[in-house]
Design a protein around this motif. Structure first.
Motif, PDB file in Angstrom:
ATOM      1  N   TYR A 167       2.602  61.545  14.508  1.00 37.27           N
ATOM      2  CA  TYR A 167       1.999  62.880  14.406  1.00 37.27           C
ATOM      3  C   TYR A 167       1.452  63.089  13.009  1.00 37.27           C
ATOM      4  O   TYR A 167       2.023  62.590  12.030  1.00 37.27           O
ATOM      5  CB  TYR A 167       3.066  63.968  14.634  1.00 37.27           C
ATOM      6  CG  TYR A 167       3.388  64.251  16.067  1.00 37.27           C
ATOM      7  CD1 TYR A 167       2.821  65.336  16.720  1.00 37.27           C
ATOM      8  CD2 TYR A 167       4.287  63.459  16.775  1.00 37.27           C
ATOM      9  CE1 TYR A 167       3.138  65.625  18.046  1.00 37.27           C
ATOM     10  CE2 TYR A 167       4.607  63.739  18.090  1.00 37.27           C
ATOM     11  CZ  TYR A 167       4.034  64.825  18.714  1.00 37.27           C
ATOM     12  OH  TYR A 167       4.341  65.100  20.018  1.00 37.27           O
ATOM     13  N   GLY A 168       0.400  63.891  12.917  1.00 38.98           N
ATOM     14  CA  GLY A 168      -0.062  64.382  11.629  1.00 38.98           C
ATOM     15  C   GLY A 168       0.899  65.441  11.130  1.00 38.98           C
ATOM     16  O   GLY A 168       1.630  66.052  11.912  1.00 38.98           O
ATOM     17  N   MET A 169       0.898  65.680   9.826  1.00 32.65           N
ATOM     18  CA  MET A 169       1.857  66.609   9.239  1.00 32.65           C
ATOM     19  C   MET A 169       1.703  68.026   9.782  1.00 32.65           C
ATOM     20  O   MET A 169       2.701  68.671  10.104  1.00 32.65           O
ATOM     21  CB  MET A 169       1.748  66.598   7.710  1.00 32.65           C
ATOM     22  CG  MET A 169       2.261  65.319   7.054  1.00 32.65           C
ATOM     23  SD  MET A 169       4.039  65.108   7.176  1.00 32.65           S
ATOM     24  CE  MET A 169       4.590  66.206   5.869  1.00 32.65           C
ATOM     25  N   SER A 170       0.480  68.528   9.898  1.00 31.84           N
ATOM     26  CA  SER A 170       0.326  69.907  10.369  1.00 31.84           C
ATOM     27  C   SER A 170       0.756  70.034  11.827  1.00 31.84           C
ATOM     28  O   SER A 170       1.405  71.010  12.210  1.00 31.84           O
ATOM     29  CB  SER A 170      -1.101  70.404  10.171  1.00 31.84           C
ATOM     30  OG  SER A 170      -2.011  69.600  10.870  1.00 31.84           O
ATOM     31  N   GLU A 171       0.415  69.041  12.623  1.00 32.22           N
ATOM     32  CA  GLU A 171       0.815  69.035  14.034  1.00 32.22           C
ATOM     33  C   GLU A 171       2.341  68.955  14.147  1.00 32.22           C
ATOM     34  O   GLU A 171       2.960  69.657  14.953  1.00 32.22           O
ATOM     35  CB  GLU A 171       0.150  67.835  14.717  1.00 32.22           C
ATOM     36  CG  GLU A 171       0.365  67.747  16.191  1.00 32.22           C
ATOM     37  CD  GLU A 171      -0.291  66.503  16.787  1.00 32.22           C
ATOM     38  OE1 GLU A 171      -0.477  66.520  18.011  1.00 32.22           O
ATOM     39  OE2 GLU A 171      -0.590  65.536  16.072  1.00 32.22           O
ATOM     40  N   LEU A 172       2.951  68.138  13.314  1.00 32.45           N
ATOM     41  CA  LEU A 172       4.405  67.976  13.303  1.00 32.45           C
ATOM     42  C   LEU A 172       5.088  69.273  12.888  1.00 32.45           C
ATOM     43  O   LEU A 172       6.096  69.679  13.479  1.00 32.45           O
ATOM     44  CB  LEU A 172       4.775  66.833  12.354  1.00 32.45           C
ATOM     45  CG  LEU A 172       6.151  66.219  12.445  1.00 32.45           C
ATOM     46  CD1 LEU A 172       6.489  65.781  13.856  1.00 32.45           C
ATOM     47  CD2 LEU A 172       6.233  65.035  11.489  1.00 32.45           C
ATOM     48  N   GLY A 173       4.540  69.943  11.887  1.00 31.09           N
ATOM     49  CA  GLY A 173       5.086  71.227  11.457  1.00 31.09           C
ATOM     50  C   GLY A 173       5.049  72.253  12.569  1.00 31.09           C
ATOM     51  O   GLY A 173       6.006  73.018  12.763  1.00 31.09           O
ATOM     52  N   ALA A 174       3.966  72.274  13.331  1.00 32.94           N
ATOM     53  CA  ALA A 174       3.836  73.215  14.440  1.00 32.94           C
ATOM     54  C   ALA A 174       4.841  72.915  15.547  1.00 32.94           C
ATOM     55  O   ALA A 174       5.480  73.822  16.083  1.00 32.94           O
ATOM     56  CB  ALA A 174       2.411  73.185  14.992  1.00 32.94           C
ATOM     57  N   VAL A 175       5.006  71.648  15.869  1.00 34.70           N
ATOM     58  CA  VAL A 175       5.931  71.264  16.928  1.00 34.70           C
ATOM     59  C   VAL A 175       7.373  71.593  16.536  1.00 34.70           C
ATOM     60  O   VAL A 175       8.139  72.118  17.340  1.00 34.70           O
ATOM     61  CB  VAL A 175       5.791  69.758  17.268  1.00 34.70           C
ATOM     62  CG1 VAL A 175       6.926  69.275  18.152  1.00 34.70           C
ATOM     63  CG2 VAL A 175       4.455  69.484  17.932  1.00 34.70           C
ATOM     64  N   LEU A 176       7.729  71.301  15.290  1.00 30.76           N
ATOM     65  CA  LEU A 176       9.104  71.531  14.836  1.00 30.76           C
ATOM     66  C   LEU A 176       9.343  72.957  14.352  1.00 30.76           C
ATOM     67  O   LEU A 176      10.482  73.336  14.089  1.00 30.76           O
ATOM     68  CB  LEU A 176       9.462  70.539  13.723  1.00 30.76           C
ATOM     69  CG  LEU A 176       9.570  69.077  14.151  1.00 30.76           C
ATOM     70  CD1 LEU A 176       9.731  68.171  12.938  1.00 30.76           C
ATOM     71  CD2 LEU A 176      10.715  68.876  15.125  1.00 30.76           C
ATOM     72  N   GLY A 177       8.264  73.728  14.201  1.00 29.97           N
ATOM     73  CA  GLY A 177       8.408  75.096  13.730  1.00 29.97           C
ATOM     74  C   GLY A 177       8.840  75.185  12.280  1.00 29.97           C
ATOM     75  O   GLY A 177       9.624  76.052  11.912  1.00 29.97           O
ATOM     76  N   LEU A 178       8.326  74.268  11.453  1.00 23.15           N
ATOM     77  CA  LEU A 178       8.703  74.228  10.041  1.00 23.15           C
ATOM     78  C   LEU A 178       7.513  74.529   9.143  1.00 23.15           C
ATOM     79  O   LEU A 178       6.391  74.122   9.431  1.00 23.15           O
ATOM     80  CB  LEU A 178       9.248  72.835   9.674  1.00 23.15           C
ATOM     81  CG  LEU A 178      10.550  72.416  10.343  1.00 23.15           C
ATOM     82  CD1 LEU A 178      10.867  70.966   9.983  1.00 23.15           C
ATOM     83  CD2 LEU A 178      11.693  73.333   9.931  1.00 23.15           C
ATOM     84  N   ALA A 179       7.793  75.216   8.048  1.00 26.16           N
ATOM     85  CA  ALA A 179       6.780  75.450   7.029  1.00 26.16           C
ATOM     86  C   ALA A 179       6.465  74.128   6.349  1.00 26.16           C
ATOM     87  O   ALA A 179       7.267  73.178   6.377  1.00 26.16           O
ATOM     88  CB  ALA A 179       7.295  76.451   6.000  1.00 26.16           C
ATOM     89  N   LYS A 180       5.305  74.054   5.714  1.00 26.35           N
ATOM     90  CA  LYS A 180       4.837  72.812   5.088  1.00 26.35           C
ATOM     91  C   LYS A 180       5.858  72.249   4.104  1.00 26.35           C
ATOM     92  O   LYS A 180       6.154  71.058   4.122  1.00 26.35           O
ATOM     93  CB  LYS A 180       3.496  73.057   4.396  1.00 26.35           C
ATOM     94  CG  LYS A 180       2.873  71.808   3.833  1.00 26.35           C
ATOM     95  CD  LYS A 180       1.514  72.089   3.224  1.00 26.35           C
ATOM     96  CE  LYS A 180       0.944  70.796   2.659  1.00 26.35           C
ATOM     97  NZ  LYS A 180      -0.377  71.008   2.070  1.00 26.35           N
ATOM     98  N   SER A 181       6.425  73.103   3.239  1.00 23.57           N
ATOM     99  CA  SER A 181       7.380  72.609   2.237  1.00 23.57           C
ATOM    100  C   SER A 181       8.652  72.076   2.886  1.00 23.57           C
ATOM    101  O   SER A 181       9.202  71.054   2.458  1.00 23.57           O
ATOM    102  CB  SER A 181       7.710  73.701   1.226  1.00 23.57           C
ATOM    103  OG  SER A 181       8.306  74.811   1.872  1.00 23.57           O
ATOM    104  N   SER A 182       9.131  72.748   3.920  1.00 24.65           N
ATOM    105  CA  SER A 182      10.337  72.288   4.619  1.00 24.65           C
ATOM    106  C   SER A 182      10.082  70.964   5.325  1.00 24.65           C
ATOM    107  O   SER A 182      10.919  70.059   5.301  1.00 24.65           O
ATOM    108  CB  SER A 182      10.801  73.330   5.628  1.00 24.65           C
ATOM    109  OG  SER A 182      11.161  74.520   4.990  1.00 24.65           O
ATOM    110  N   LEU A 183       8.921  70.861   5.968  1.00 25.01           N
ATOM    111  CA  LEU A 183       8.568  69.629   6.669  1.00 25.01           C
ATOM    112  C   LEU A 183       8.425  68.476   5.680  1.00 25.01           C
ATOM    113  O   LEU A 183       8.924  67.378   5.935  1.00 25.01           O
ATOM    114  CB  LEU A 183       7.277  69.802   7.459  1.00 25.01           C
ATOM    115  CG  LEU A 183       6.788  68.546   8.175  1.00 25.01           C
ATOM    116  CD1 LEU A 183       7.801  68.101   9.227  1.00 25.01           C
ATOM    117  CD2 LEU A 183       5.435  68.789   8.803  1.00 25.01           C
ATOM    118  N   THR A 184       7.770  68.728   4.551  1.00 24.75           N
ATOM    119  CA  THR A 184       7.597  67.677   3.542  1.00 24.75           C
ATOM    120  C   THR A 184       8.954  67.163   3.073  1.00 24.75           C
ATOM    121  O   THR A 184       9.163  65.956   2.981  1.00 24.75           O
ATOM    122  CB  THR A 184       6.771  68.197   2.349  1.00 24.75           C
ATOM    123  OG1 THR A 184       5.477  68.576   2.841  1.00 24.75           O
ATOM    124  CG2 THR A 184       6.611  67.140   1.272  1.00 24.75           C
TER     125      THR A 184
END
Length: 146
Positions: free
Chosen positions: A43-60
């Protein structure tokens, strides 16, 4: 018990089972979720963030920690030179399958006392709630991964 209490309490139950399974595999619950989401494809990062429901900093932070453990890797996105895709490493894929299978087994046990038709009814009703609320696919059906 009413539907609200039943759904909330069952959420706590499933989360506790999921967390215990993750802990036994040396993962946090979020790392376990990340591995399961990545099982079918990167997954791309933005797509992954949306799926997991995480903000960019948390996902990173989650991806950084999981990458340091050798379970995921960032790869250049073939469609966008500025972006990356997150994929399982060989070790991550092996661990994901083991974790996924064990977690499925444990969650399946929660309804072990149900007759087959009761299990089918429960699955159909919960499936409707998930579909009606457009819940992202964070956990695949076992038969869709093989």
């Amino acid at each position: 018990m009413g539907v609200v209490a039943a759904l909330v309490r069952s959420t706590f139950l499933v989360n506790a089972v999921y967390e215990a399974s993750a802990r036994e595999y040396g993962l946090t619950q979020q790392q376990g979720q990340l591995l399961c989401v990545l099982m079918p494809r990167p997954y791309g990062m933005s797509e992954l963030g949306a799926v997991l429901g995480l903000a960019k900093s948390s996902l990173t932070g989650l991806v950084d920690r999981t990458e340091r453990n050798g379970l995921v890797q960032r790869k250049p996105d073939p469609d966008d030179s500025r972006a990356v895709r997150v994929a399982l490493t060989k070790m991550g894929a092996k661990l994901a399958v083991e974790f996924y299978d064990e977690t499925c087994r444990r969650i399946e046990e929660l309804a072990a006392g149900f007759a087959p038709e009761e299990r089918d009814t429960l699955a159909a009703l919960l499936g409707r709630i998930v579909a009606d609320n457009k819940v992202p696919t964070v956990f695949m059906e076992p038969d869709r991964l093989r």
